[in-house]
Design a protein around this motif. Structure first.
Motif, PDB file in Angstrom:
ATOM      1  N   GLY A 130       0.790  -1.258  -0.049  1.00 38.87           N
ATOM      2  CA  GLY A 130      -0.010   0.061  -0.064  1.00 38.87           C
ATOM      3  C   GLY A 130       0.934   1.253  -0.097  1.00 38.87           C
ATOM      4  N   PRO A 131       0.442   2.228  -0.381  1.00 44.43           N
ATOM      5  CA  PRO A 131       0.948   3.583  -0.483  1.00 44.43           C
ATOM      6  C   PRO A 131       1.696   4.272   0.851  1.00 44.43           C
ATOM      7  N   ALA A 132       0.913   3.879   1.938  1.00 43.91           N
ATOM      8  CA  ALA A 132       1.547   4.293   3.193  1.00 43.91           C
ATOM      9  C   ALA A 132       2.661   3.251   3.392  1.00 43.91           C
ATOM     10  N   TRP A 133       2.934   2.349   3.194  1.00 43.10           N
ATOM     11  CA  TRP A 133       4.108   1.458   3.438  1.00 43.10           C
ATOM     12  C   TRP A 133       5.144   1.977   2.390  1.00 43.10           C
ATOM     13  N   LEU A 134       4.758   2.504   1.568  1.00 44.09           N
ATOM     14  CA  LEU A 134       5.982   3.001   0.331  1.00 44.09           C
ATOM     15  C   LEU A 134       6.279   4.287   0.819  1.00 44.09           C
ATOM     16  N   PHE A 135       5.591   4.961   1.331  1.00 45.67           N
ATOM     17  CA  PHE A 135       5.641   6.367   1.802  1.00 45.67           C
ATOM     18  C   PHE A 135       6.866   6.292   2.953  1.00 45.67           C
ATOM     19  N   ALA A 136       6.452   5.339   3.732  1.00 48.04           N
ATOM     20  CA  ALA A 136       7.437   5.135   4.966  1.00 48.04           C
ATOM     21  C   ALA A 136       8.778   4.531   4.316  1.00 48.04           C
ATOM     22  N   LEU A 137       8.792   3.682   3.224  1.00 52.72           N
ATOM     23  CA  LEU A 137      10.009   3.127   2.748  1.00 52.72           C
ATOM     24  C   LEU A 137      10.755   4.263   2.263  1.00 52.72           C
ATOM     25  N   ARG A 138      10.225   5.073   1.404  1.00 50.11           N
ATOM     26  CA  ARG A 138      10.815   6.302   0.885  1.00 50.11           C
ATOM     27  C   ARG A 138      11.624   7.305   1.676  1.00 50.11           C
ATOM     28  N   ALA A 139      10.719   7.256   2.912  1.00 48.88           N
ATOM     29  CA  ALA A 139      11.242   8.354   3.960  1.00 48.88           C
ATOM     30  C   ALA A 139      12.629   7.786   4.537  1.00 48.88           C
ATOM     31  N   LEU A 140      12.534   6.380   4.644  1.00 46.45           N
ATOM     32  CA  LEU A 140      13.852   5.888   5.469  1.00 46.45           C
ATOM     33  C   LEU A 140      15.062   5.880   4.369  1.00 46.45           C
ATOM     34  N   GLU A 141      14.689   5.754   3.141  1.00 44.04           N
ATOM     35  CA  GLU A 141      15.564   5.868   1.999  1.00 44.04           C
ATOM     36  C   GLU A 141      16.115   7.434   2.188  1.00 44.04           C
ATOM     37  N   GLY A 142      15.314   8.266   2.385  1.00 42.61           N
ATOM     38  CA  GLY A 142      16.074   9.530   2.589  1.00 42.61           C
ATOM     39  C   GLY A 142      17.174   9.815   3.881  1.00 42.61           C
ATOM     40  N   LEU A 143      16.615   9.385   4.933  1.00 44.39           N
ATOM     41  CA  LEU A 143      17.282   8.971   6.073  1.00 44.39           C
ATOM     42  C   LEU A 143      18.707   8.544   5.892  1.00 44.39           C
ATOM     43  N   GLY A 144      18.613   7.431   4.975  1.00 39.41           N
ATOM     44  CA  GLY A 144      20.063   6.706   4.640  1.00 39.41           C
ATOM     45  C   GLY A 144      20.814   7.798   3.580  1.00 39.41           C
ATOM     46  N   GLU A 145      20.328   8.387   2.738  1.00 45.25           N
ATOM     47  CA  GLU A 145      20.915   9.144   1.981  1.00 45.25           C
ATOM     48  C   GLU A 145      21.306  10.571   2.519  1.00 45.25           C
ATOM     49  N   GLY A 146      20.696  10.943   3.520  1.00 47.49           N
ATOM     50  CA  GLY A 146      21.050  12.290   4.080  1.00 47.49           C
ATOM     51  C   GLY A 146      22.507  12.400   4.481  1.00 47.49           C
ATOM     52  N   VAL A 147      23.113  11.153   4.804  1.00 51.80           N
ATOM     53  CA  VAL A 147      24.455  11.532   5.260  1.00 51.80           C
ATOM     54  C   VAL A 147      25.407  11.327   4.503  1.00 51.80           C
ATOM     55  N   THR A 148      25.228  11.023   3.344  1.00 45.68           N
ATOM     56  CA  THR A 148      26.380  10.596   2.143  1.00 45.68           C
ATOM     57  C   THR A 148      26.998  11.907   1.640  1.00 45.68           C
ATOM     58  N   PHE A 149      26.304  12.816   1.387  1.00 44.37           N
ATOM     59  CA  PHE A 149      27.104  14.104   1.250  1.00 44.37           C
ATOM     60  C   PHE A 149      28.022  14.794   2.162  1.00 44.37           C
ATOM     61  N   PRO A 150      27.447  14.761   3.427  1.00 45.31           N
ATOM     62  CA  PRO A 150      28.349  15.431   4.472  1.00 45.31           C
ATOM     63  C   PRO A 150      29.510  14.444   4.616  1.00 45.31           C
ATOM     64  N   ALA A 151      29.271  13.149   4.730  1.00 44.81           N
ATOM     65  CA  ALA A 151      30.281  11.906   5.031  1.00 44.81           C
ATOM     66  C   ALA A 151      31.443  12.291   3.723  1.00 44.81           C
ATOM     67  N   MET A 152      30.938  12.513   2.532  1.00 41.88           N
ATOM     68  CA  MET A 152      32.133  12.853   1.557  1.00 41.88           C
ATOM     69  C   MET A 152      32.715  13.829   1.756  1.00 41.88           C
ATOM     70  N   MET A 153      32.223  15.264   2.160  1.00 50.08           N
ATOM     71  CA  MET A 153      32.982  16.213   2.389  1.00 50.08           C
ATOM     72  C   MET A 153      33.977  15.965   3.523  1.00 50.08           C
ATOM     73  N   SER A 154      33.354  15.279   4.676  1.00 50.37           N
ATOM     74  CA  SER A 154      34.459  15.009   5.944  1.00 50.37           C
ATOM     75  C   SER A 154      35.798  14.252   5.378  1.00 50.37           C
ATOM     76  N   MET A 155      35.482  13.391   4.431  1.00 52.30           N
ATOM     77  CA  MET A 155      36.462  12.625   4.053  1.00 52.30           C
ATOM     78  C   MET A 155      37.493  13.335   3.329  1.00 52.30           C
TER      79      MET A 155
END
Length: 497
Positions: free
Chosen positions: A151-176
């Protein structure tokens, strides 16, 4: 003649070969990682056309508009929006509002982890956070077909979790890069790695459409997720946070990087100078300029398909390469700008501050002009695609300007600062589509011209502000104190042992 105040001061060391070096291998691996990240981000927006069961015939206008702004192509009056799928591929009765929430779910999570991700990456090093960010997002992507079935509610939650994961990528890249990029190579290394996003979007848009039609939309998420997991395996096997702990780096290259960075090539302590950051004019110049630049970027990102499809009646499905062409242009221009910026600094043609301002001005003013040219291109497909492509290409040059300025003014806090600026920079991703919708309810050319005029004006204002207040000098509050240096040395020796 005395060197500029912001000219990097390097010890008299031999620069080791750049080709096949550990630092350039890291940039290449980051490039593919960021390309995967962007593919994971945009795949739903393309696959949504096939996932949603929108079988009604296309209307001449938009929102019921009876008179199209541009003439319809012959034979398109009764064209269906349905994308053919292999037998047995599920489709869902999601209306436009539901699709909008699903497409925006990613940013709800993405906004939450930028600042904490940048802070922790600056404290402990970015390799773990960048690797886990991509890996977690990839695993969640593989689960997308299952979530859509629930259902769309599950897909919404999954995409929000994906955003949580990707949120750290660019700051981590700059830290490296704060620990790996010598001052005279920052522009090229960060441009080379960070512009994997443009390359990923360039590949993802046409390939996702092709996979949807050939294998069905679920295959898009299996393939993209699998690519992310494969990349993560190489990342954890080959990468180290610091050149001093890298197992395959040459002694010559290690000495060069460590000597060039000096005390700035270290992580920060638990405390950060928040009060000094809040009152730092050069930092606010970066924040506001990136927000304004992202307004133009998100306007083009969200409006190009709509403008071409609903106003110009351009069939983007059969011209996937043309819809992705602006991202190819941005990738090539941004990468070239990074190498040129380093050349100007290395040859002492300009100081760091002047280089950052030069490329920011180019990346803000030229896109404003090309956007207005696109607005007055009428119903010409060729001219519109040409000017949108030039907008992206010119905008790519700001990658060697304001978008890497955090590492100039505060190298040891670069990841944390990028988390802050990216958080503010995501706000236009929410606001720009709202403003676009307000001006373009009837999809008229006049309404779209107002959209492009607003975007151009925002770019010009930001260019003026950054020219007045931007800086490439390390700020006093970013210089490590003795306690921080001692703590970092102990941690490095512990890791090495």
């Amino acid at each position: 003649m005395a060197p500029p105040d912001d000219e990097p001061l390097l010890p008299d060391v031999t620069v080791p070969p750049r080709c096949c070096s550990a630092r350039f291998n890291l940039a290449v691996l980051m490039f593919f990682g960021i390309a995967v990240v962007y593919g994971l981000r945009v795949n739903l927006s393309v696959a949504m056309v096939a996932m949603a069961n929108a079988s009604e015939p296309a209307t001449p206008g938009f929102n019921g508009s009876a008179t199209p702004a541009c003439p319809l192509p012959p034979g398109s009056e009764n064209r269906s929006r349905t994308v053919e799928q292999p037998d047995g591929t599920p489709q869902y009765p999601w209306d436009a509002e539901t699709q909008g929430w699903l497409l925006g779910a990613f940013f709800f999570g993405y906004l939450c982890t930028q600042i904490p991700g940048g802070y922790l990456a600056g404290r402990y090093g970015g390799s773990l956070f960048l690797g886990l960010g991509v890996l977690c997002t990839a695993v969640l992507t593989v689960l997308t077909p299952l979530a859509a079935e629930w259902g769309p509610a599950w897909l919404f939650a999954l995409r929000a979790l994906e955003g949580l994961g990707e949120g750290v990528t660019f700051p981590a890249m700059m830290s490296m890069w704060a620990r790996w990029a010598p001052p005279l190579e920052r522009s090229r290394l960060i441009s080379l790695s960070g512009n994997g996003g443009n390359f990923g979007a360039f590949l993802a848009m046409p390939l996702t459409g092709y996979i949807c039609q050939s294998l069905g939309w679920p295959a898009v998420f299996y393939i993209c997720g699998g690519a992310g997991c494969l990349w993560a395996a190489f990342w954890f096997l080959l990468v180290s946070d610091d050149p001093r702990t890298h197992r395959r780096i040459s002694q010559e290259e290690r000495d060069y990087i460590v000597g060039a960075l000096g005390e700035q090539g270290s992580g920060h302590g638990w405390s950060v100078p928040l009060a000094s950051m809040v009152t730092s004019v050069p930092l606010w110049a970066i924040v506001l300029t990136q927000m304004c630049s992202n307004w133009s970027f998100y306007t083009q990102l969200t409006s190009l398909p709509t403008y071409m499809s609903n106003t110009l009646h351009f069939d983007l499905k059969s011209n996937g390469f043309l819809s992705a062409l602006p991202y190819l242009a941005a990738w090539l221009c941004a990468t070239s700008a990074g190498f040129l910026a380093d050349h100007l600094i290395e040859k002492k043609v300009l100081g760091v501050t002047a280089v950052r301002k030069l490329f920011t001005l180019t990346g803000m003013l030229l896109p404003a002009a090309f956007l207005l040219a696109a607005a007055y291109s009428g119903c010409s497909h060729v001219l519109t695609i040409l000017f949108f492509t030039l907008t992206s290409a010119a905008g790519g040059s700001s990658g060697a300007g304001v978008f890497m300025n955090q590492i100039d003014i505060a190298p040891r806090y670069a990841g944390f600062l990028l988390g802050i600026t990216n958080t503010f920079g995501t706000i236009p991703g929410v606001m720009a589509p709202i403003v676009t919708g307000y001006f373009t309810e009837d999809q008229s050319l006049e309404g779209w011209r107002k959209v492009f005029w607003v975007s151009a004006a925002v770019n010009v204002a930001a260019a003026i502000f950054y020219t007045l207040f931007g800086s490439g000098e390390v700020q006093a509050w970013a210089v490590p104190d003795r306690e921080d240096r001692t703590e970092e040395d102990k941690r490095t020796r512990s890791v090495s042992a």
